[in-house]
Design an enzyme around this catalytic site. Structure first.
Site: not given
Ligand code: NAD
Length: 257
Positions: A148, A161, A165
């Protein structure tokens, strides 16, 4: 020829689903894991299968060692090979709390899910990848960590968080250095503000910030932005770039005056 196999953790929604869809379009067979029971994700799995790919869903909490072992065993049983691991699953703190207030419980939960789990899943997957490389010099695979912009951008209401990261970023460098002798690249893909369930609660805040110029490209990121970046890495378009960070943030972190 056997089709290549990728694991995408958290691959049934949000960014992980975007990655799974992009890999499916590129001809990968998939194992996706998540926290929900199989019945709850059946429709999503069918939609992935409709892209012409074989999909295995494994309920797996990446923070749990036994669940990680089971995940890899199920991939062995179903596909007998592993070419790409995408460590995507991650959580935000349950509550955004100021550094002066945040709890150790939240710190531990976020670190275990976002850093410790993926770190040790990488260890086990890497051992298997090394075995495959030693058995067949033509085998090629890679590991992709979804981190992230919070790896470098400080948010004082979700310190745990940001730390997790930043740790993923160093884990990418460590595994990259360790697996170099086997020519197994390890990459970090670093998304910016992306429209998913994770950010749905802060939509209005970011709508305004984006309209006010937070990003160079004045829109939210979408899961397919990260999906396409991961697919390019997974299919081997950046074979000599191990350890590198691919930014998918619409220029949010571009220094500007
Ligand atoms: P989300 O919450 O929409 O989806 C997360 C997914 O991970 C879900 O399917 C959930 O079931 C699964 N998950 C959560 N905890 C888990 C665990 N302990 N074991 C297995 N699966 C698990 O989140 P997202 O926005 O799609 O984020 C995905 C990744 O991208 C994350 O690592 C997040 O930190 C990163 N990210 C997101 C953003 C954003 O703006 N959405 C920005 C930068 C990075």
């Amino acid at each position: 020829m056997k089709r290549h196999v990728a694991i995408v953790t958290g691959g049934t929604r949000g960014i992980g689903l975007g990655v799974a869809q992009a890999l499916a379009r590129d001809g990968f067979d998939l194992t996706v894991c998540g926290m929900r029971p199989a019945e709850a994700v059946a429709e999503t799995i069918s939609e992935l299968e409709a892209l012409g790919t074989d999909v295995l869903y494994v309920p797996c909490n990446v923070a749990d060692r036994a669940a990680r072992e089971n995940l890899l065993q199920q991939v062995r049983d179903r596909f007998g090979r592993l070419d790409v691991l995408v460590n995507n699953a991650g959580i935000a703190p349950r509550e955004r709390k100021d550094l002066l207030e945040a709890s150790e419980e939240s710190f531990e939960e976020v670190m275990r899910t976002n850093l410790q789990g993926p770190y040790f899943l990488t260890q086990r997957a890497a051992r298997w990848m090394v075995e495959q490389k030693q058995a067949d010099a033509d085998w090629w695979g890679c590991i992709i960590n979804v981190s992230s912009i919070s790896a470098t951008v400080a948010s004082i209401n979700r310190g745990e968080y940001c730390l997790s990261k930043a740790g993923v970023s160093m884990a990418t460098q460590l595994w990259s250095a360790r697996l170099g002798e086997f020519d197994i690249p390890v990459y970090e893909v670093r998304p910016g503000v992306t429209a998913t369930d994770m950010t749905s609660g802060v939509k209005e805040k970011y709508d305004k910030l984006i309209a006010d110029g937070l990003c160079v490209q004045q829109r939210w990121g979408v899961p397919d932005d990260t999906g396409k970046a991961c697919a390019a890495l997974a299919r081997g378009d950046f074979p000599y770039s191990t350890g590198q960070v691919i930014m998918v943030d619409g220029g949010l972190t571009l220094p500007r005056l």
